[in-house]
Design an enzyme around this catalytic site. Structure first.
Site, PDB file in Angstrom:
ATOM      1  N   ASN A   9       0.818  -1.205  -0.044  1.00 50.19           N
ATOM      2  CA  ASN A   9       0.050   0.115  -0.081  1.00 50.19           C
ATOM      3  C   ASN A   9       0.755   1.253   0.000  1.00 50.19           C
ATOM      4  O   ASN A   9       1.370   1.728   0.984  1.00 50.19           O
ATOM      5  CB  ASN A   9      -0.877  -0.057   1.262  1.00 50.19           C
ATOM      6  CG  ASN A   9      -1.696   1.219   1.354  1.00 50.19           C
ATOM      7  OD1 ASN A   9      -1.809   2.068   0.399  1.00 50.19           O
ATOM      8  ND2 ASN A   9      -2.138   1.221   2.598  1.00 50.19           N
ATOM      9  N   HIS A  96      -9.309   0.600   5.025  1.00 49.25           N
ATOM     10  CA  HIS A  96      -8.272   0.794   5.455  1.00 49.25           C
ATOM     11  C   HIS A  96      -8.312   1.749   6.940  1.00 49.25           C
ATOM     12  O   HIS A  96      -9.140   2.640   6.823  1.00 49.25           O
ATOM     13  CB  HIS A  96      -7.194   1.268   4.760  1.00 49.25           C
ATOM     14  CG  HIS A  96      -5.702   1.398   5.145  1.00 49.25           C
ATOM     15  ND1 HIS A  96      -5.344   2.423   6.211  1.00 49.25           N
ATOM     16  CD2 HIS A  96      -4.831   0.706   5.097  1.00 49.25           C
ATOM     17  CE1 HIS A  96      -3.987   2.145   6.460  1.00 49.25           C
ATOM     18  NE2 HIS A  96      -3.826   1.060   5.938  1.00 49.25           N
TER      19      HIS A  96
HETATM   20  C1  PEP Z   1      -0.844  -0.173   6.014  1.00 48.57           C
HETATM   21  O1  PEP Z   1      -0.738   0.899   5.634  1.00 48.57           O
HETATM   22  O2  PEP Z   1      -1.712  -0.948   5.729  1.00 48.57           O
HETATM   23  C2  PEP Z   1       0.295  -0.652   6.914  1.00 48.57           C
HETATM   24  C3  PEP Z   1       0.321  -1.842   7.329  1.00 48.57           C
HETATM   25  O3  PEP Z   1       1.609   0.385   7.051  1.00 48.57           O
HETATM   26  P1  PEP Z   1       2.820   0.009   7.916  1.00 48.57           P
HETATM   27  O4  PEP Z   1       3.456  -1.264   7.022  1.00 48.57           O
HETATM   28  O5  PEP Z   1       3.531   1.129   7.437  1.00 48.57           O
HETATM   29  O6  PEP Z   1       2.528  -0.259   9.244  1.00 48.57           O
END
Ligand code: PEP
Length: 254
Positions: A9, A96
């Site tokens: 993402n 999300h």
């Molecule tokens: C996300 O944005 O879904 C995520 C898990 O971010 P990070 O890996 O930076 O914690």
């Protein structure tokens, strides 16, 4: 055997030039991915068309970070399933925690989006997860169950087989505080158990449940080794080809 699905993402990072550079790296590193590993990138909307062109014929799949629940119309700033599909998108992240927290998305709205995605042939990656306060209050299972029931409401059994659930504890997203493999496994098993109750054991056995929250190359292998963790939704660590590749290469060992 379930596939291992690793999705990146990109959030609100990467202009067109950066997109090209990152994708060249990801494409090269994913070329050797075995068929049981699916690698997905989810760039911002402005990069989707370019990404679709650059990824054509490669092992890397394309996803978006959000989608409207409507087909088309006077919805300023929104993007429809049809627009996403025209860029080559096959997946879409829905619900999300940043969409829930900053843009007021509710389970009911995410449910409408999920139904629209499924009806249009897009594969939704639906996010659920508890806040730190909820975990500390001992209500993680209850909170996640309410979210799962809400986002899946009215989705048929045949559509459910195409849904990916991403368990992302909010306290672990972008904080560097990763859930321990045991903490993550416990919630993944609860989600799978709930899907078995709502649908059937055979659907629960088939669906992919990703973990997300500070996944990095050095912690991915032990998370992915858990029996109910079938992949990862990656934020920060997907913004560099080497660190993203370090994660999807851990998926190749599973
Ligand atoms: C996300 O944005 O879904 C995520 C898990 O971010 P990070 O890996 O930076 O914690």
């Amino acid at each position: 055997m379930r596939k291992t699905v690793i999705a990146g993402n990109w959030k609100m990072y990467k202009d067109l030039k950066d997109t090209e550079e990152l994708l060249q790296g990801v494409k090269a590193q994913a070329a050797s991915a075995p068929s049981f590993v699916t690698v997905i990138v989810c760039p911002p909307f402005t990069s989707l068309q370019l990404a679709g062109t650059l990824l054509r014929g490669s092992a890397v799949k394309l996803g978006a970070q959000n989608m409207s629940e409507h087909d088309e119309g006077a919805f300023t700033g929104e993007i429809s399933w049809k627009m996403l599909k025209s860029t080559g998108c096959e997946y879409v992240i829905l619900g999300h925690s940043e969409r829930r927290q900053y843009y007021g998305e509710t389970d009911a709205k995410i449910n409408l989006k999920a139904k629209k995605a499924l009806a249009s042939g897009l594969l939704p990656i639906i996010c659920v997860g508890e806040t730190l306060k909820e975990r500390e209050g001992g209500i993680t299972e209850q909170v996640v169950a309410t979210q799962v029931k809400g986002v899946l409401d009215g989705i048929s059994a045949s559509d459910m087989e195409r849904v990916i659930v991403a368990y992302e504890p909010v306290w672990a997203i972008g904080t560097g505080k990763v859930a321990t493999p045991a903490q993550a496994q416990e919630v993944h098993a609860q989600i799978r158990g709930l899907v078995a109750k709502l649908y059937s054991q055979s659907i629960a056995d088939k669906i992919v449940i990703q973990y997300g929250g500070s996944v990095k190359p050095d912690n991915a292998a032990e998370l992915l080794a858990q029996p109910d963790i079938d992949g990862a939704l990656v934020g920060g660590a997907c913004l560099k080809a080497d660190s993203f590749a370090g994660i999807f290469k851990s998926g190749m060992q599973k």
